[in-house]
Design a protein around this motif. Structure first.
Motif, PDB file in Angstrom:
ATOM      1  N   LEU A  91      21.636  17.254   3.076  1.00 46.03           N
ATOM      2  CA  LEU A  91      20.163  17.534   2.475  1.00 46.03           C
ATOM      3  C   LEU A  91      19.264  16.690   3.126  1.00 46.03           C
ATOM      4  CD1 LEU A  91      21.602  17.203  -1.219  1.00 46.03           C
ATOM      5  CD2 LEU A  91      21.330  19.353  -0.108  1.00 46.03           C
ATOM      6  N   ASN A  92      18.382  17.461   3.893  1.00 48.63           N
ATOM      7  CA  ASN A  92      17.333  16.782   4.788  1.00 48.63           C
ATOM      8  C   ASN A  92      16.237  16.158   4.067  1.00 48.63           C
ATOM      9  OD1 ASN A  92      18.925  17.412   7.209  1.00 48.63           O
ATOM     10  ND2 ASN A  92      17.910  19.512   7.159  1.00 48.63           N
ATOM     11  N   ASN A  99      22.434  11.496   0.033  1.00 52.20           N
ATOM     12  CA  ASN A  99      23.516  12.620   0.246  1.00 52.20           C
ATOM     13  C   ASN A  99      24.969  12.396   0.003  1.00 52.20           C
ATOM     14  OD1 ASN A  99      22.905  15.185   2.129  1.00 52.20           O
ATOM     15  ND2 ASN A  99      21.069  13.650   2.567  1.00 52.20           N
ATOM     16  N   VAL A 100      25.266  10.934   0.107  1.00 51.83           N
ATOM     17  CA  VAL A 100      26.559  10.620  -0.045  1.00 51.83           C
ATOM     18  C   VAL A 100      27.149  10.509  -1.672  1.00 51.83           C
ATOM     19  CG1 VAL A 100      28.558   8.591   0.429  1.00 51.83           C
ATOM     20  CG2 VAL A 100      26.758   9.476   2.268  1.00 51.83           C
ATOM     21  N   ARG A 130      22.309   2.451   7.688  1.00 49.13           N
ATOM     22  CA  ARG A 130      21.309   3.604   7.649  1.00 49.13           C
ATOM     23  C   ARG A 130      20.971   4.038   6.232  1.00 49.13           C
ATOM     24  NH1 ARG A 130      19.196   3.594  12.698  1.00 49.13           N
ATOM     25  NH2 ARG A 130      20.771   4.447  14.435  1.00 49.13           N
ATOM     26  N   LEU A 131      21.312   3.526   5.516  1.00 53.09           N
ATOM     27  CA  LEU A 131      21.108   3.913   4.022  1.00 53.09           C
ATOM     28  C   LEU A 131      19.863   4.657   3.544  1.00 53.09           C
ATOM     29  CD1 LEU A 131      22.714   0.822   1.853  1.00 53.09           C
ATOM     30  CD2 LEU A 131      23.311   3.064   1.787  1.00 53.09           C
ATOM     31  N   GLN A 132      18.707   4.110   4.037  1.00 48.64           N
ATOM     32  CA  GLN A 132      17.411   4.677   3.519  1.00 48.64           C
ATOM     33  C   GLN A 132      16.993   5.953   4.666  1.00 48.64           C
ATOM     34  OE1 GLN A 132      16.867   4.462   0.591  1.00 48.64           O
ATOM     35  NE2 GLN A 132      18.496   3.152   0.365  1.00 48.64           N
ATOM     36  N   ARG A 133      17.366   5.994   5.813  1.00 47.93           N
ATOM     37  CA  ARG A 133      17.153   7.070   6.624  1.00 47.93           C
ATOM     38  C   ARG A 133      17.333   8.442   6.084  1.00 47.93           C
ATOM     39  NH1 ARG A 133      16.448   5.248  11.875  1.00 47.93           N
ATOM     40  NH2 ARG A 133      15.642   3.230  12.038  1.00 47.93           N
ATOM     41  N   ARG A 134      16.697   9.518   6.721  1.00 48.76           N
ATOM     42  CA  ARG A 134      16.998  10.957   6.482  1.00 48.76           C
ATOM     43  C   ARG A 134      17.911  11.372   7.377  1.00 48.76           C
ATOM     44  NH1 ARG A 134      12.746  12.577   2.785  1.00 48.76           N
ATOM     45  NH2 ARG A 134      12.534  10.871   1.418  1.00 48.76           N
ATOM     46  N   PRO A 135      18.581  12.299   7.023  1.00 48.51           N
ATOM     47  CA  PRO A 135      19.587  13.159   8.061  1.00 48.51           C
ATOM     48  C   PRO A 135      19.129  13.327   9.615  1.00 48.51           C
ATOM     49  CG  PRO A 135      20.098  13.913   6.008  1.00 48.51           C
ATOM     50  CD  PRO A 135      18.733  13.051   5.732  1.00 48.51           C
ATOM     51  N   LEU A 136      17.758  14.080   9.410  1.00 48.75           N
ATOM     52  CA  LEU A 136      17.190  14.319  10.631  1.00 48.75           C
ATOM     53  C   LEU A 136      16.567  13.189  11.517  1.00 48.75           C
ATOM     54  CD1 LEU A 136      15.243  17.448   9.731  1.00 48.75           C
ATOM     55  CD2 LEU A 136      17.382  17.316  10.703  1.00 48.75           C
ATOM     56  N   GLU A 137      16.670  11.966  11.181  1.00 51.26           N
ATOM     57  CA  GLU A 137      16.374  10.881  11.878  1.00 51.26           C
ATOM     58  C   GLU A 137      17.405  10.353  12.688  1.00 51.26           C
ATOM     59  OE1 GLU A 137      12.977   9.353   8.728  1.00 51.26           O
ATOM     60  OE2 GLU A 137      14.673   7.987   8.970  1.00 51.26           O
ATOM     61  N   LEU A 138      18.533  10.768  12.456  1.00 52.61           N
ATOM     62  CA  LEU A 138      20.099  10.154  13.156  1.00 52.61           C
ATOM     63  C   LEU A 138      20.347  11.392  13.951  1.00 52.61           C
ATOM     64  CD1 LEU A 138      21.763   9.384   9.741  1.00 52.61           C
ATOM     65  CD2 LEU A 138      20.330   8.093  11.098  1.00 52.61           C
ATOM     66  N   SER A 139      21.541  10.862  14.910  1.00 53.50           N
ATOM     67  CA  SER A 139      21.938  11.629  15.811  1.00 53.50           C
ATOM     68  C   SER A 139      23.001  12.680  15.351  1.00 53.50           C
ATOM     69  CB  SER A 139      22.610  10.859  17.057  1.00 53.50           C
ATOM     70  OG  SER A 139      23.794  10.080  16.498  1.00 53.50           O
ATOM     71  N   GLY A 141      26.040  12.885  15.879  1.00 48.07           N
ATOM     72  CA  GLY A 141      27.240  12.297  15.829  1.00 48.07           C
ATOM     73  C   GLY A 141      26.959  11.461  14.557  1.00 48.07           C
ATOM     74  N   GLU A 142      25.802  10.795  14.334  1.00 51.95           N
ATOM     75  CA  GLU A 142      25.515   9.967  13.050  1.00 51.95           C
ATOM     76  C   GLU A 142      25.624  10.936  11.739  1.00 51.95           C
ATOM     77  OE1 GLU A 142      23.280   6.250  14.487  1.00 51.95           O
ATOM     78  OE2 GLU A 142      22.251   8.069  14.154  1.00 51.95           O
ATOM     79  N   GLN A 143      25.151  12.191  11.945  1.00 60.36           N
ATOM     80  CA  GLN A 143      25.047  12.988  10.959  1.00 60.36           C
ATOM     81  C   GLN A 143      26.457  13.419  10.533  1.00 60.36           C
ATOM     82  OE1 GLN A 143      22.008  16.211  10.968  1.00 60.36           O
ATOM     83  NE2 GLN A 143      21.218  15.162  12.629  1.00 60.36           N
ATOM     84  N   GLN A 144      27.263  13.920  11.625  1.00 54.83           N
ATOM     85  CA  GLN A 144      28.577  14.161  11.158  1.00 54.83           C
ATOM     86  C   GLN A 144      29.420  12.820  10.396  1.00 54.83           C
ATOM     87  OE1 GLN A 144      30.468  16.430  10.203  1.00 54.83           O
ATOM     88  NE2 GLN A 144      31.028  17.490  12.065  1.00 54.83           N
ATOM     89  N   ARG A 145      29.171  11.729  10.718  1.00 53.09           N
ATOM     90  CA  ARG A 145      29.834  10.653  10.226  1.00 53.09           C
ATOM     91  C   ARG A 145      29.320  10.509   8.812  1.00 53.09           C
ATOM     92  NH1 ARG A 145      29.376   5.383  13.431  1.00 53.09           N
ATOM     93  NH2 ARG A 145      27.885   6.370  14.895  1.00 53.09           N
ATOM     94  N   ILE A 146      27.999  10.712   8.571  1.00 50.09           N
ATOM     95  CA  ILE A 146      27.578  10.848   7.003  1.00 50.09           C
ATOM     96  C   ILE A 146      28.352  11.973   6.286  1.00 50.09           C
ATOM     97  CG2 ILE A 146      25.519  11.273   5.713  1.00 50.09           C
ATOM     98  CD1 ILE A 146      25.437   8.538   7.150  1.00 50.09           C
ATOM     99  N   ALA A 147      28.524  13.041   6.850  1.00 52.03           N
ATOM    100  CA  ALA A 147      29.147  14.258   6.194  1.00 52.03           C
ATOM    101  C   ALA A 147      30.524  13.893   5.893  1.00 52.03           C
ATOM    102  CB  ALA A 147      29.009  15.424   6.922  1.00 52.03           C
ATOM    103  N   ILE A 148      31.258  13.103   6.689  1.00 50.93           N
ATOM    104  CA  ILE A 148      32.457  12.510   6.641  1.00 50.93           C
ATOM    105  C   ILE A 148      32.558  11.324   5.381  1.00 50.93           C
ATOM    106  CG2 ILE A 148      34.465  11.341   7.515  1.00 50.93           C
ATOM    107  CD1 ILE A 148      33.809  12.779  10.383  1.00 50.93           C
TER     108      ILE A 148
END
Length: 221
Positions: A91-92, A99-100, A130-139, A141-148
């Motif tokens: 959720l961007n 998200n988590v 990266r708790l307070q970052r938004r997904p689109l601010e991440l790479s 690979g980082e977004q995939q790790r958030i999804a995991i």
């Protein structure tokens, strides 16, 4: 743990995604689901968390026939199934933490428990900073790790991953695989759909091969 009996999924007379598939996956197994684009991999995984229903056949998860479940029962099934999508489906407009936390909040968990488990899940994937970052601010690979982390935060019995490394480079792919291996080591049943042969050559596990919607290979190394 997972049983399919003569499962067919049709999207119309001329479009059959899965054909008469029967397979059994034991608790705690790590299984690759392979095959070319259009082989039926995504359809197979989608039916395991009841996003799709088979046209014919039966699917049992932990002894429960999910093909006969009513709509109101499906959220309870999904509480113990973690899903990782190729396109992340984050959720961007929300922070990494939100998200988590979403899956736990949907289960009605207390705020302190949500906070503790979210931090632990993000620490496990190396993104607690990266708790307070938004997904689109991440790479990517980082977004995939958030999804995991989102998939693991519910302590799933089953973890389903649909082409989780499809858009990632080799180095990030290896990092992602280590996360799946750790989840598997804790007893989670892992099904990973991929067309990347190098993954199951480097990390050999059972391989289910699909082609044209049919199960054409079931190989245990």
């Amino acid at each position: 743990m997972i049983q399919l009996f003569n499962v067919t999924k049709s999207y119309g007379r001329d479009s059959v995604a899965l054909r008469e598939m029967s397979v059994q996956i034991e608790k705690g197994e790590f299984v690759y689901v392979t095959g070319p684009s259009g082989a039926g991999k995504s359809t197979f995984l989608s039916m395991l968390y009841a996003a799709l229903k088979p046209t014919r056949g039966q699917i049992l998860i932990n002894g429960a026939n999910i093909t006969r479940m009513r709509s109101r029962q499906i959220p309870f099934l999904r509480r113990k199934i973690g899903v990782v999508f190729q396109d992340f489906k984050l959720l961007n407009s929300r922070s990494v933490y939100e998200n988590v936390a979403f899956a736990l909040e949907a289960q009605g968990k207390k705020r302190y428990e949500v906070s503790k488990k979210v931090y632990q899940a993000l620490k496990e994937v190396g993104l607690e900073h990266r708790l307070q970052r938004r997904p689109l601010e991440l790479s990517g690979g980082e977004q995939q790790r958030i999804a995991i982390a989102r998939a693991l935060v519910v302590d799933p019995l089953i973890l389903l991953a649909d082409e989780p490394s499809g858009n990632l480079d080799q180095e990030v792919t290896l990092e992602i695989m280590e996360l799946f291996k750790r989840a598997h080591a804790r007893g989670t049943t892992v099904l990973l759909a991929t067309h990347d042969h190098s993954l199951y050559q480097r990390f050999p596990k059972r391989v289910l091969g699909l082609e044209g919607g049919r199960l054409v290979m079931d190989h245990v190394p």
